[in-house]
Write an enzyme that holds these catalytic residues in place. Structure first.
Site, mmCIF file in Angstrom:
data_model
loop_
_atom_site.group_PDB
_atom_site.id
_atom_site.type_symbol
_atom_site.label_atom_id
_atom_site.label_comp_id
_atom_site.label_asym_id
_atom_site.label_seq_id
_atom_site.Cartn_x
_atom_site.Cartn_y
_atom_site.Cartn_z
ATOM 1 N N GLU A 256 -4.374 3.770 3.160
ATOM 2 C CA GLU A 256 -4.519 5.162 3.607
ATOM 3 C C GLU A 256 -5.621 5.882 2.808
ATOM 4 O OE1 GLU A 256 -0.827 7.312 4.108
ATOM 5 O OE2 GLU A 256 0.295 5.467 4.381
ATOM 6 N N ASP B 210 -0.971 -1.124 4.643
ATOM 7 C CA ASP B 210 -0.931 0.334 4.729
ATOM 8 C C ASP B 210 -1.977 0.920 3.790
ATOM 9 O OD1 ASP B 210 -0.314 2.969 5.067
ATOM 10 O OD2 ASP B 210 1.744 2.838 4.358
ATOM 11 N N GLY C 113 0.801 -1.213 0.000
ATOM 12 C CA GLY C 113 0.000 0.000 0.000
ATOM 13 C C GLY C 113 0.828 1.254 0.000
ATOM 14 N N MET D 37 1.112 6.013 12.761
ATOM 15 C CA MET D 37 1.823 7.009 11.960
ATOM 16 C C MET D 37 1.697 8.380 12.639
ATOM 17 S SD MET D 37 1.071 5.776 8.037
ATOM 18 C CE MET D 37 -0.716 5.716 8.196
ATOM 19 N N ASP E 264 2.343 -6.213 6.470
ATOM 20 C CA ASP E 264 1.857 -4.955 7.011
ATOM 21 C C ASP E 264 0.927 -4.348 5.972
ATOM 22 O OD1 ASP E 264 2.143 -2.587 8.970
ATOM 23 O OD2 ASP E 264 2.726 -1.664 7.066
ATOM 24 N N TYR F 95 3.158 11.032 12.722
ATOM 25 C CA TYR F 95 3.911 12.053 12.008
ATOM 26 C C TYR F 95 3.011 12.577 10.891
ATOM 27 C CZ TYR F 95 5.162 7.527 9.859
ATOM 28 O OH TYR F 95 5.130 6.258 9.345
#
Length: 373
Positions: free
Chosen positions: A131, A129, A90, A206, A127, A208
């Site tokens: 988004e 990801d 991802g 995440m 994992d 950040y």
């Protein structure tokens, strides 16, 4: 609030040998495999997450060039047997997840392809990801059904990875792991956190990019706490952790994020040295070596420390430019936070942005057993 100017707090690099046991505080790094990792740095990492596998027609795949890059990371396990290498699928703007999760057949196709990829490449886990489920900020397809379908997708992945692990002698501590990269605040509204938690080994928070080219003001893009100048809606690492804990996630499954890069803004309003001020345009990202060489207490940029947020920032009063970033001091504060809240560890983006291992060293040192909490 005490915000003081000062020089960068330094710490030595590579003058300690990694211990054999880093307790339960894990160091997890995303790695685009752009370059080699120094042997002394590999020993400080529990898990490297290769970024990224691709999602094509609902299947998780690795083109030959990417498979070669992943192979470089997997090869590190020969000399570092405690290292895990996980594959992330991802990333920002990657589409196809909503369709892949939309039906039982599509979910199983996704899960089967992921399991085949891990087995074929000698990786240790997956994992995800996405988004983000239910959101279109990254200009990807979303659906009102994403929330429930994401739960079902992760359940199917968990079952399929366990089945593949059993078939290949990977049991108990050696099972194929499953994690997700997760944001906070409104960006997690498309995830039923309590429902997905049982399927996951951990969450990569995440913490950040809290401010970026899409936000109206500057601010701490990876601050531990909210600044005194931040609006009530401002995001912070502590706020994200509290959100996930309130949803029922065990603290040990939460890894907070550290940023090995800074975010820069130009034409910033000068109040509070540019902190949480409107700006003219977003200037870009700078990796840690570039921040050190060209910006921190250089060229008119002054480093400030926000005592409340436990975060540094740079302000150039002449040019009205502002930069938010992590450094050894803020990472040490994050490590202390991990210990005091009994979290799982620290995750960072991204390995190639710290080629000398200075920030990684700060992560590793801060998480050592016996260091102050």
């Amino acid at each position: 609030m005490a915000i003081i100017a000062g020089v960068l707090a330094g710490c030595g690099v590579h003058d300690m040998k990694p211990p054999r046991n880093t307790a339960h505080y894990r160091v997890v790094g995303y790695d685009t495999a752009k370059g080699d990792i120094a042997p002394q740095d590999v020993g400080k990492i529990d898990t490297l997450i290769f970024a990224f596998a691709r999602l094509v027609d609902g299947e998780v795949i690795l083109p030959p060039a990417d498979a070669m890059r992943l192979d470089r990371l997997v090869a590190l396990k020969a000399s570092h047997p405690r290292l895990s290498v996980v594959v992330s699928v991802g990333g920002w703007t990657v589409d196809g997840f909503s369709d892949a999760a939309s039906t039982a057949a599509n979910r199983q196709r996704f899960a089967d392809s992921a399991a085949r990829l891990l087995v074929a490449n000698g990786a240790d886990g997956l994992d995800v990801d996405w988004e983000y489920p239910g959101h279109t900020e990254a200009h990807i397809k979303a659906s009102a059904q994403d929330r429930g379908n994401f739960t079902l997708l992760l359940k199917d992945l968990r079952e399929t990875l366990d089945h593949a692990g059993n078939a290949h002698g990977r049991h108990a501590a050696r099972h194929y792991t499953l994690s997700i990269a997760a944001a906070d605040g409104v960006f997690v509204s498309g995830i039923d956190i309590a429902a997905v938690e049982p399927s996951l080994d951990w969450f990569n928070l995440m913490t950040y990019d809290f401010v970026n080219s899409m936000t109206p003001t500057t601010g701490h893009h990876t601050g531990l706490y909210a600044s005194a100048y931040a609006p009530g809606s401002a995001r912070s690492t502590d706020k994200a952790v509290r959100q996930f804990l309130a949803a029922g996630v065990p603290s040990q499954k939460l890894l907070i994020g550290a940023a090995f890069y800074g975010r820069a803004f130009a034409d910033v309003q000068p109040a509070h040295d540019g902190l949480y001020q409107a700006y003219g345009h977003y200037q870009g990202e700078y990796p840690w070596p570039q921040l050190k060489a060209g910006f921190i207490n250089r060229g008119g940029y002054i480093r400030y420390w926000d005592e409340v947020a436990q975060a540094p920032f740079l302000w150039n009063a002449a040019t009205h430019c502002f930069i938010s970033y992590d450094d050894p001091q803020s990472i040490a504060a994050k490590a202390t936070y991990v210990k005091s809240h009994h979290l799982g560890g620290i995750m960072y983006w991204e390995q190639s942005e710290d080629p000398q291992g200075e920030l990684l060293d700060a992560v590793w040192r801060g998480l050592q057993p016996g260091r102050p909490e």
